[in-house]
Each structure stands twice: as C-alpha cells, then as structure tokens.
Design an enzyme around this catalytic site. Structure first.
Site, mmCIF file in Angstrom:
data_model
loop_
_atom_site.group_PDB
_atom_site.id
_atom_site.type_symbol
_atom_site.label_atom_id
_atom_site.label_comp_id
_atom_site.label_asym_id
_atom_site.label_seq_id
_atom_site.Cartn_x
_atom_site.Cartn_y
_atom_site.Cartn_z
ATOM 1 N N GLU A 129 0.855 -1.190 0.000
ATOM 2 C CA GLU A 129 0.000 0.000 0.000
ATOM 3 C C GLU A 129 0.889 1.238 0.000
ATOM 4 O O GLU A 129 1.953 1.239 0.635
ATOM 5 C CB GLU A 129 -0.906 0.021 1.238
ATOM 6 N N LYS A 131 2.379 4.603 1.159
ATOM 7 C CA LYS A 131 2.469 5.254 2.475
ATOM 8 C C LYS A 131 2.082 6.723 2.301
ATOM 9 O O LYS A 131 2.871 7.529 1.827
ATOM 10 C CB LYS A 131 3.875 5.131 3.051
ATOM 11 N N ASP A 133 1.395 10.486 3.068
ATOM 12 C CA ASP A 133 2.000 11.465 3.977
ATOM 13 C C ASP A 133 0.908 12.383 4.510
ATOM 14 O O ASP A 133 0.752 13.528 4.095
ATOM 15 C CB ASP A 133 3.074 12.272 3.235
ATOM 16 N N LYS A 332 10.793 3.061 2.848
ATOM 17 C CA LYS A 332 10.846 4.490 2.498
ATOM 18 C C LYS A 332 11.717 4.737 1.272
ATOM 19 O O LYS A 332 12.756 4.090 1.088
ATOM 20 C CB LYS A 332 11.388 5.296 3.688
ATOM 21 N N CYS A 426 34.050 28.096 24.703
ATOM 22 C CA CYS A 426 32.592 28.039 24.706
ATOM 23 C C CYS A 426 32.015 29.329 24.127
ATOM 24 O O CYS A 426 32.401 30.426 24.551
ATOM 25 C CB CYS A 426 32.087 27.839 26.135
ATOM 26 N N CYS A 429 30.247 31.266 27.302
ATOM 27 C CA CYS A 429 30.967 31.799 28.468
ATOM 28 C C CYS A 429 32.465 31.945 28.242
ATOM 29 O O CYS A 429 33.190 32.409 29.132
ATOM 30 C CB CYS A 429 30.723 30.911 29.689
ATOM 31 N N CYS A 444 31.424 22.090 27.319
ATOM 32 C CA CYS A 444 31.789 23.167 28.238
ATOM 33 C C CYS A 444 31.536 22.606 29.637
ATOM 34 O O CYS A 444 30.454 22.090 29.914
ATOM 35 C CB CYS A 444 30.914 24.404 28.003
ATOM 36 N N CYS A 449 28.110 28.451 33.276
ATOM 37 C CA CYS A 449 27.884 28.903 31.903
ATOM 38 C C CYS A 449 26.410 29.255 31.719
ATOM 39 O O CYS A 449 25.534 28.437 32.025
ATOM 40 C CB CYS A 449 28.290 27.813 30.919
#
Length: 699
Positions: A129, A131, A133, A332, A426, A429, A444, A449
């Site tokens: 069948e 599929k 959407d 798919k 980071c 910070c 980090c 932070c």
C-alpha cells in the site's frame, strides 16, 4: 379508522426526509469515494437545501448520520484525551532492499518458517500500500454509526476530534453494512490533496494570511481546529487501511488484509486504489521500484510503501514488538536532496554542556518546507565532511523530518577556502572546551555557563521533571540575562514583586508562578532526581534509582564509594553508573544539592513513598520470572495501572502472546490475543485472578 391529518403529514415528512438522505448519501459516496459522480451539483444542492429546510421545520427528523450533520454546531473549547480501544502502533522503517530482506528474514524466523541452508526463502503473500503522507485517524463505529474520531496521539491515547472528522465527506457517518457489527474500529490517513492545498494557499494569500508550509502540516493544523466549519472549508480527504472487528461478530469476516480493504470499500470507505496483492518478496521490490517515479504523478504526497503480511492469522502469530507490528514495515524512498551554499558555522550549547555545531546555509525547499539550518552532531562529523567556508553542500531531510548535511561538493569549493572546526572556547561563556578520551562530544564544563544554566532550568521545570506551569523559555531567558537566577535554587527565592517587574508578567501571573514553584517542592523523589539533569539518567532510570536509594545522600555515597552496587540494578548499566559517579564527585554539583535543600527540596522519598515501596517490595517476588500479556478492558484499572502492578510484583509485560507467555490477563472485549492464548493452552485470568495471584504468591 383514518389517521389524523397531522399524523399523515408527519409520516409524509419522515418518508421524504428518509428518501432525501438516501439520495444524498449515495451521491456523496459516488462523488467523494468512487470518483464517479452520478448527480449534477445543482441537483445535489437543491436536494440538500430541501432536506435542510425539512429538518429545520421538523427537528424531530434530524438523525446523527444525516448529510446535514456533517458540519454544524458551535466551536469546541478544546479537545479531550481518550484511550484508543485498540492501540495505534507505529511502523518500523526500511530504507533499502537489503533492510526489507532483513525484515522478511526476521518475520520468517518468528513464524518458524526459516528456510533450510541454501534454500530460497518461502513465499508469503503480502499487500503493498502507498504510504500516504498525512495524519492518522482512529474511527469508532457502534451499531454502524460513527461515534468517535481521534488523532493518533501516542498510540495509546489520542485527542477526540469527532466533530471535525464528521466534516470529511469520504468518511461514512453510517456503515453500508446491514446488519452492522456491534462495534468497528477503522484506521486510516487524513490528507489534503495537492490541488486543494494550492487553492487554500491561494485563498489565504488573497486575504493576506500566512501560507501553510505543506499539505501535511495544513492537514494536521486543520484537524485540531476548534471550529468544525473551518475544517469543512478545507475539504480534507481520507483513505482507510486497517479494520478491527469484534470476535463474536457472525457476519462475513475477512481473513486477510486484502479482504479487509475490500470490506472497507463495501462499508463505504475510500480505499487507496493503488494497493496491490503481492505473491512474494520479489513482487514487493518491483511494486516499490515502480512507484518511485509514478508517485510524483499523484495528487497527494507519499514517501514510501507499506508492506503487510496478508494472512491475518499469520499476523496474529507474528505479533508485535514493544512499539511496532512484526508483520508490517514501511519501506521508504530516499530522502529528497538539494544543494546549497554554506553561509556560516555556529555552535549550540546544550544543558549538559555538549557543543553541537550547526551549519547555516542558503534556504532550500525540501519535502515541502524551507530549510536553512542543520546540526552536524560533533567534531568527528565535521572532520568526516571536511567542511570549508563557502562550501557547496548537499542537504536532505533524514526520515523526511530532520535536515542533515549529506556531503560536500569539493569541486565547487571557493579558492582559498579555510577548513572549519569547533572553537576552542565556549561560545556562551568563553571557557575552554573539553573533549574526554573515548567520547564523541565536546563539552563546556563550566557549571556557571549561562547556556548550561538556561538548559538546566528548562529541564528542571519541564513536565517530566518538576512540572512548573508558567515558567517558559522566554521567562528563563530574562531571569538569566538579568542575573536574577544563577542556580536552580534561585528559582525558589523569586517573589511576586520581582516577577511582576519582568516583561509580560502581571501580578496574577507572578502569584500563580510562585504558587507553582511552592507546589513543585512536593514532587516525588524520582522526579527530583530526574530534574537534576544527570547525563544518561532519564525518567525510567530515575524511578529505578529512586526505588533503590531513598535519598540523595545514599545515592551519592554509593555512586562515589561503591558504584558496583548501582551497576547491579536492573536496567542500570556502566554508562549510567559512571555518569552518576562523575556528577556526585563534582564540587559544583555537591553545592547545588546543598542549595536545593536550603530552599526546601527534600531530595528524598517521602514517608508515603517509602511505605508504597515497602509494600511493593514485600510482594516483588509474586510474579518473578513471569511474562504476562494484557488484553481487553479491565473493570477497575487501566492497562497502564495493571502493567505497573505486574512489574512491581516482579513480572514482565509483553505485547504479544507466544509459547513463552506465562498467562494472559483478559478483560472485556478481549481480542485476538485471547484467541491465541486459548489455542496455545495458555492460562487466562481476569483482574480478580491477578489480585489473588499477587496476594498468594502462587502462579
């Protein structure tokens, strides 16, 4: 004796209304389901108006399945969550012919039909069948009449949207089966065809309203409209594909999926005309390949095919995993891909300090949406891609949902382009970033932070943790940016005056939030533990740990000094144990625990929780080693409550009946699982029997 004139007139009105309903229902079915109109629009409109006027003048003639009742009523105030009579399982996915064959091999194994060495696999008929959407719906009929329509939700529960479902012309309000079963459950996909979607967006553009991104999103948003008249105006369509009938129905019962589709068509449903009965796996692959190009000619979106074992008895034997049927799979098509030019590389900081690189690129259209960003996961993925500034990249939507950078086209790289890598500091910070040996993540480790703090706060107040209503992301941003909150514990020091001074916070909202924070102190110990945000400790693991360790001190001491005791717990592996050991060994986290206690968090099981745990422990061996299957509706508890009771008594709950099943717990309207248990000679008990077993510690 002659009937009074008023009674004669009443009979005439009733006969005419019945005739009009039959004419209009047949015409609508021919138009919306069979695509074979048998009545001119003008004639249909005239007859519809006649019935409408007749019912307005004589309200006693109005019945639930009248064509006039598809649209009407006042807008809903909201939707109610309801339990599905039969769960809506999701499907496992396959993305290649090899994965399809692997699924088929697993199916043969579970059915005890594995081929001998070097022999070809046996052929089992299957149904292919398309599929669709769209958006899954569950339809409930009683005595042939549509009584409820719900969304998929989480598969166990969905939102009731019956008024909206009734507006979909391809969904019959009454089944064309006489006599109908006592109840019927139908599953299918609601959708908005492409031509309808284009007309809706053209109309919205003319009214200067925002356009919908794609038909699927438009359909999902439409189904959740509170006003059924809006739903009706968008002309949704529906394909039915799954049928559930009561076991005691004496009518003609389908024995295969192919016969189910035929039954649905006979009952008045629109069934996708492109389904095909396929004799073997080779035919499945041919069906899939043929539709790879043909699907683009359809007036609706499809991203693959669904393959189902045709024989319903074999489906029942194959059963289910915890989340999906073993007898079906979604195969798919490759995700849609598109090239784009990289604009920049940015980084996000998660609540555990993990640095996630993000590629920002020129917008491209993928699967109906505009995409301009995609995460790159970690430093290893950056190295693998060999990403340079200004590169041309190929982007796709993995699983049709998540944008990802698939590859780089180095032949289009600008001259002098510089290689890109994660920063050393980071971005929030400016602390030095750390990547521990053996880990893919770069982190980090500065607990102060701002980015980590914002993430920790969002997690702390989330629904699965302390569940603080009113503490949203924008408010957290304000609190952190203004320096009003530097730790989770600071949330409990906020007062009404301070909160009222913030943007979009009135005094009443501030009062409600302070009350919600006060209430959150009483959340169970397991929620408090989960809310701490310890790496790898999710809601389920937090419950297991909270049951074994009654307070944070006991857990912390065990994690640091005797971690092997944690690893011995069921479901708690080495990764979680090491994470706990590291978290409780960190000074900043020890400080946090102390701060939380100072503001009234117990970080321990309450007396009632301990009593409940002791009660569960006392009977924990009653079902030890037993595998239980639950089916039907129990008289005084939900399936979820029954599962908790069984697991607390040491048992395991399975979704399918097999020779390994110890017993089946059956309630009203038990289905095929009960039939299979009886065939296999497996013990069947009711709710009272379960209570007796647990109390007597006998099986």
């Amino acid at each position: 004796m002659t009937a009074p004139a008023s009674q004669t007139a009443s009979n005439q009105f009733n006969e005419r209304a019945t005739e009009l309903r039959q004419l209009l229902t047949r015409a609508a079915h021919a138009y919306y389901v069979l695509d074979a109109p048998e009545m001119e629009d003008a004639v249909y409109d005239r007859l519809y108006r006649e019935l409408l006027d007749l019912e307005a003048a004589h309200p006693e003639l109005v019945i639930a399945d009248s064509p006039t009742q598809r649209v009407g009523g006042t807008p809903s105030e909201g939707f109610t969550s309801v339990a599905h009579r039969i769960p809506l399982f999701s499907l496992d996915n396959a993305f290649s012919a090899e994965e399809l064959r692997s699924w088929y091999a697993r199916l043969l194994k579970v059915l005890d039909r594995e081929p001998a060495a070097d022999a070809p696999p046996p052929a089992l008929p299957m149904v292919g069948e398309l599929k669709i959407d769209g958006n899954a719906l569950a339809l409930s009929y009683e005595n042939g009449l549509l009584v409820r329509g719900t969304t998929r939700g989480d598969g166990e529960q969905g939102e009731e949207i019956t008024a909206n479902v009734r507006t979909i012309a391809s969904i019959p309000l009454r089944l064309q089966i006489d006599p109908p079963p006592a109840w019927v459950e139908v599953r299918g996909e609601a959708l908005i065809p492409d031509r309808t979607f284009a007309a809706i967006n053209a109309d919205r553009a003319a009214r200067d309203e925002p356009l919908f991104a794609n038909p699927r999103n438009a359909c999902a948003g439409t189904l959740r409209q509170l006003d059924p008249r809006v739903v009706a105006s968008r002309r949704l369509d529906f394909f039915a594909y799954t049928l559930h009938l009561p076991n005691d129905w004496e009518g003609s019962r389908p024995t295969s999926q192919w016969e189910c589709l035929s039954w649905l068509k006979t009952a008045g449903f629109r069934v996708n005309p492109n389904a095909s009965l396929l004799p073997d796996l080779a035919a499945v692959e041919s069906f899939f390949n043929a539709w790879d190009s043909r699907r683009h000619d359809l007036d609706y979106a499809t991203d693959g095919v669904v393959v189902k074992l045709d024989d319903l008895r074999l489906q029942d034997s194959a059963g289910f995993t915890q989340k999906a049927p073993r007898w079906a799979i979604a195969l798919k098509y490759p995700a849609e891909e598109a090239p784009s030019r990289l604009l920049r590389l940015t980084c996000q900081v998660g609540r555990t300090g993990v640095i996630t690189p993000v590629a920002e690129f020129e917008p491209v259209a993928l699967a109906g949406t505009s995409v301009s960003r995609a995460t790159l996961h970690n430093a290893d993925r950056l190295t693998e891609l060999d990403l340079h500034s200004g590169d041309t990249i190929v982007v796709r939507k993995a699983g049709e949902i998540i944008p990802e950078v698939l590859r780089v086209l180095p032949e289009l790289r600008p001259e002098g382009a510089q290689p890109l890598d994660l920063p050393h500091q980071c971005p929030s910070c400016e602390s030095e970033l750390v990547r521990e040996s053996g880990e893919a993540a770069t982190r980090c480790v500065n607990s102060s932070c701002p980015a980590i703090l914002r993430g920790a706060l969002r997690h702390w107040v989330s629904k699965g943790a302390l569940d603080v209503e009113g503490m949203g992301g924008k408010l957290i941003e304000q609190l952190v940016e203004r320096g009003l909150v530097r730790s989770i514990s600071d949330l409990y020091r906020l007062d009404v005056a301070l909160l009222s001074s913030l943007e979009r916070m009135g005094e009443k909202s501030a009062e409600n939030l302070v009350t919600a924070m006060e209430t959150s102190r009483a959340q169970p110990w397991a929620r408090q533990l989960y809310a701490l945000g310890i790496h790898h400790v999710g809601e389920v693991n937090a419950k297991a740990l909270a049951a074994a360790f009654p307070d944070v001190d006991t857990l912390a001491q065990t994690a640091v000094d005797h971690p092997e005791a944690i690893s011995e717990l069921h479901g708690i592996g080495l990764e979680i144990t090491q994470s706990l050991q590291q978290w409780f060994s960190t000074g900043a986290n020890q400080t946090l625990v102390q701060q939380l206690r100072e503001v009234g968090l117990s970080l321990a099981a309450s007396e009632q929780e301990r009593l409940d745990l002791a009660s569960r422990t006392s009977m924990s061996g009653a079902l030890s080693g037993q595998t239980v299957v639950i089916t039907g509706t129990l008289p005084s508890m939900s399936r979820s409550q029954a599962k908790d009771l069984i697991e607390a008594a040491g048992g395991k709950v399975s979704g399918s009946v097999s020779k390994k099943t110890s017993f089946v717990l059956a309630g009203e309207e038990a289905g095929s699982k009960l039939e299979k248990a009886n065939k296999l000679g497996i013990k069947v008990i009711d709710e009272a029997g379960l209570s007796t077993l647990i109390a007597s510690d006998e099986i």
